[in-house]
Design a protein around this motif. Structure first.
Motif, PDB file in Angstrom:
ATOM      1  N   MET A 101       0.935  -1.417   0.057  1.00  0.00           N
ATOM      2  CA  MET A 101       0.010   0.031   0.151  1.00  0.00           C
ATOM      3  C   MET A 101       0.794   1.285   0.034  1.00  0.00           C
ATOM      4  N   GLU A 102       0.317   2.189  -0.930  1.00  0.00           N
ATOM      5  CA  GLU A 102       1.140   3.431  -1.009  1.00  0.00           C
ATOM      6  C   GLU A 102       0.448   4.520  -0.147  1.00  0.00           C
ATOM      7  N   VAL A 103       0.814   4.910   0.955  1.00  0.00           N
ATOM      8  CA  VAL A 103       0.278   5.984   1.997  1.00  0.00           C
ATOM      9  C   VAL A 103       0.693   7.327   1.583  1.00  0.00           C
ATOM     10  N   ILE A 104      -0.417   8.272   0.926  1.00  0.00           N
ATOM     11  CA  ILE A 104      -0.210   9.770   0.903  1.00  0.00           C
ATOM     12  C   ILE A 104      -0.689  10.542   2.062  1.00  0.00           C
ATOM     13  N   GLY A 105       0.148  11.465   2.714  1.00  0.00           N
ATOM     14  CA  GLY A 105      -0.400  12.053   3.713  1.00  0.00           C
ATOM     15  C   GLY A 105      -0.685  13.493   3.315  1.00  0.00           C
ATOM     16  N   VAL A 106      -1.816  14.169   3.582  1.00  0.00           N
ATOM     17  CA  VAL A 106      -1.846  15.646   3.161  1.00  0.00           C
ATOM     18  C   VAL A 106      -2.312  16.298   4.360  1.00  0.00           C
ATOM     19  N   ARG A 107      -1.993  17.752   4.459  1.00  0.00           N
ATOM     20  CA  ARG A 107      -2.592  18.339   5.594  1.00  0.00           C
ATOM     21  C   ARG A 107      -3.534  19.251   5.337  1.00  0.00           C
ATOM     22  N   ARG A 108      -3.727  19.653   4.059  1.00  0.00           N
ATOM     23  CA  ARG A 108      -4.862  20.725   3.771  1.00  0.00           C
ATOM     24  C   ARG A 108      -5.701  20.192   2.523  1.00  0.00           C
ATOM     25  N   VAL A 109      -6.949  20.799   2.032  1.00  0.00           N
ATOM     26  CA  VAL A 109      -7.855  20.466   1.332  1.00  0.00           C
ATOM     27  C   VAL A 109      -7.441  20.555   0.123  1.00  0.00           C
ATOM     28  N   GLU A 110      -6.732  21.947  -0.318  1.00  0.00           N
ATOM     29  CA  GLU A 110      -6.316  22.187  -1.601  1.00  0.00           C
ATOM     30  C   GLU A 110      -5.056  21.215  -1.916  1.00  0.00           C
ATOM     31  N   GLU A 111      -4.364  20.689  -1.007  1.00  0.00           N
ATOM     32  CA  GLU A 111      -3.296  19.859  -1.188  1.00  0.00           C
ATOM     33  C   GLU A 111      -3.797  18.489  -1.671  1.00  0.00           C
ATOM     34  N   ALA A 112      -4.934  18.010  -1.116  1.00  0.00           N
ATOM     35  CA  ALA A 112      -5.780  16.606  -1.326  1.00  0.00           C
ATOM     36  C   ALA A 112      -6.053  16.894  -2.808  1.00  0.00           C
ATOM     37  N   VAL A 113      -6.759  17.882  -3.209  1.00  0.00           N
ATOM     38  CA  VAL A 113      -7.296  18.206  -4.530  1.00  0.00           C
ATOM     39  C   VAL A 113      -6.375  17.901  -5.481  1.00  0.00           C
ATOM     40  N   ALA A 114      -5.107  18.683  -5.179  1.00  0.00           N
ATOM     41  CA  ALA A 114      -4.008  18.903  -6.326  1.00  0.00           C
ATOM     42  C   ALA A 114      -3.334  17.360  -6.267  1.00  0.00           C
ATOM     43  N   ARG A 115      -3.159  16.334  -5.332  1.00  0.00           N
ATOM     44  CA  ARG A 115      -2.657  15.354  -5.374  1.00  0.00           C
ATOM     45  C   ARG A 115      -3.592  14.386  -6.163  1.00  0.00           C
ATOM     46  N   ILE A 116      -4.792  14.230  -6.043  1.00  0.00           N
ATOM     47  CA  ILE A 116      -5.690  13.599  -6.784  1.00  0.00           C
ATOM     48  C   ILE A 116      -5.641  13.841  -8.321  1.00  0.00           C
ATOM     49  N   ARG A 117      -5.616  15.190  -8.543  1.00  0.00           N
ATOM     50  CA  ARG A 117      -5.181  15.653 -10.054  1.00  0.00           C
ATOM     51  C   ARG A 117      -4.206  15.152 -10.475  1.00  0.00           C
ATOM     52  N   GLU A 118      -2.880  15.031  -9.844  1.00  0.00           N
ATOM     53  CA  GLU A 118      -1.754  14.438 -10.233  1.00  0.00           C
ATOM     54  C   GLU A 118      -1.706  13.070 -10.681  1.00  0.00           C
ATOM     55  N   MET A 119      -2.548  12.276  -9.568  1.00  0.00           N
ATOM     56  CA  MET A 119      -2.859  10.808  -9.860  1.00  0.00           C
ATOM     57  C   MET A 119      -3.583  10.355 -10.898  1.00  0.00           C
ATOM     58  N   SER A 120      -4.684  11.566 -11.368  1.00  0.00           N
ATOM     59  CA  SER A 120      -5.536  10.979 -12.288  1.00  0.00           C
ATOM     60  C   SER A 120      -4.755  11.379 -13.877  1.00  0.00           C
TER      61      SER A 120
END
Length: 452
Positions: free
Chosen positions: A433-452
């Motif tokens: 399992m690859e675990v990605i930790g995020v601290r803020r909402v904008e960071e989570a949205v950005a990480r999802i866009r990168e993975m998509s």
């Protein structure tokens, strides 16, 4: 038996009146007088509820774990906290036809092989109960049945037979000769529950009460009914679906919010060993607006699919949720707009928790936001991704309790990615399992866009 004198007591101030009237003579509040039994000097109807009134040092009291009586139905025992307790009183409620009587009849049939049990039916005749037992293929040679609604006769039978476990189906059908009100009234329900609880504590009998619910889903009768008993269980689920949930809302002998999952079959309710599979849709291909959440129900982590549909509004935008808090959805949409720049004020937003499960913890916030973002952009989230985390008004992502257990449950079911709060990130890697930790909402949205 001589009929006891009754008085009418105010539920607000406690003032009494010899007859009913609309307004309390003590405090002036309307419609608060309810019928109750008038106490005579020296009467000690409930003395055995709290035996031993002498003063003691708490450190001198020997505490021991309550011995459990397993019912043989694993999911039911889980909701009870490990099984029934001698002298404990359990109240179980749910919609009509949800399966309360079926589950309890199954449990008693299993207990009857090693314990003395009694089933008191106030709603069905003996023939109807026997037909249900036959449909369920239950062994009932040692199961005693009593079709009765008179409280005094039921108390007499319990004192004479002394069963270890007794089921009263249901408390709203019982009536006491001491009261003139009809069965199901506030006074009758309160008096019958108190008398049964007194006997259960005095004789060490486990009593299970079946309770009706109102159209709003709350247990019918006075609120004091839930305070009197030791455990309160609610049956949840759609009668049109085969799946049922039994949730503990109060338990003096175990953890609350424990969840038992059942499937209704032709031979009764069967426990579901892997409930996460019920709440995950099997899509043939990736779809937008779907996000898998790992929620915690008591001590059990569950994987639930959160689905969102965002569409152009024609008129006033609508916000509709099924299984989640609608007020919290409005707050999350404001956070998403303010901190991540995702605009939904001109969109209809519909959010659903698949399988009829209800998400009561804030750790589902991040999954809801990502499902909404996915539907708005019409881009599916990465495959085999799980999400959890609480979102604050400042846009921060707060940790969820028992994060390690959630990740291990997801890894066991084959998920390979996790987007979680930074504070929940494990110190040791979880295999596969690859675990990605995020601290803020904008960071989570950005990480999802990168993975998509």
């Amino acid at each position: 038996m001589a009929k006891s004198k009754t008085v009418y007591s105010c539920t607000e101030c406690g003032a009494t009146s010899p007859k009913w009237q609309g307004q309390c003579p003590g405090c002036g509040v309307w419609n608060t007088l309810v019928e109750s039994v008038a106490e005579t000097p020296g009467t000690q109807r409930f003395a055995s509820l709290a035996p031993g009134a002498r003063l003691q040092k708490l450190s001198d009291i020997e505490a021991r774990e309550a011995d459990r009586i397993p019912t043989g139905i694993g999911e039911f025992d889980r909701a009870l906290g490990g099984g029934l307790v001698a002298g404990g009183v359990v109240l179980i409620g749910g919609d009509p036809g949800i399966g309360k009587s079926t589950l309890l009849l199954q449990a008693l049939a299993g207990l009857a092989e090693a314990h003395k049990v009694l089933y008191v039916s106030g709603e069905e005749s003996g023939e109807q109960v026997a037909l249900r037992a036959r449909r369920l293929n239950l062994e009932t040679q040692h199961l005693s049945l009593m079709a009765e609604i008179n409280l005094e006769r039921i108390l007499g039978a319990l004192q004479a037979e002394k069963p270890q476990v007794a089921v009263i189906d249901s408390i709203q059908t019982l009536w006491s000769e001491q009261l003139s009100s009809a069965p199901g009234s506030v006074a009758q329900v309160r008096e019958c529950a108190a008398q049964l609880t007194r006997l259960a504590k005095a004789q060490g009998i486990t009593v299970i009460l079946v309770g009706h619910v109102t159209k709003e889903g709350a247990l019918a009768g006075p609120r004091v009914l839930e305070h009197i008993v030791d455990t309160v269980l609610y049956f949840e689920g759609d009668t049109h679906s085969s799946f049922r949930l039994v949730r503990a809302f109060k338990n003096r002998f175990g953890a609350v919010n424990e969840l038992g999952v059942f499937a209704m079959t032709e031979t009764g309710l069967k426990g579901v060993s892997n409930p996460s599979a019920l709440f995950l849709s099997q899509h043939g291909q990736e779809v937008a607006g779907s996000c898998v959440l790992v929620t915690q129900e008591g001590t059990r982590p569950l994987l639930v699919e959160i689905q969102a549909l965002v569409d152009t509004a024609h008129g006033n935008p609508r916000r509709l949720t099924v299984g989640l808090d609608a007020q919290r959805l409005a707050m999350l949409l404001a956070v998403l707009h303010r901190h991540a720049g995702v605009v939904c004020f001109d969109q209809d937003v519909f959010v659903n928790a698949v399988g009829g499960v209800k998400i009561g913890e804030p750790a589902g916030d991040l999954a809801v936001l990502l499902a909404i973002t996915s539907s708005l952009k019409n881009k599916p989230l990465p495959e085999k991704l799980i999400v959890f985390g609480e979102v604050g008004l400042a846009g921060e992502i707060r940790p969820a309790p028992r994060g390690q257990e959630r990740l291990k449950e997801a890894a066991k079911l084959g998920f390979t990615r996790a987007l979680i709060p930074e504070a929940n990130k494990p110190k040791q890697a979880i295999p596969g399992m690859e675990v990605i930790g995020v601290r803020r909402v904008e960071e989570a949205v950005a990480r999802i866009r990168e993975m998509s």
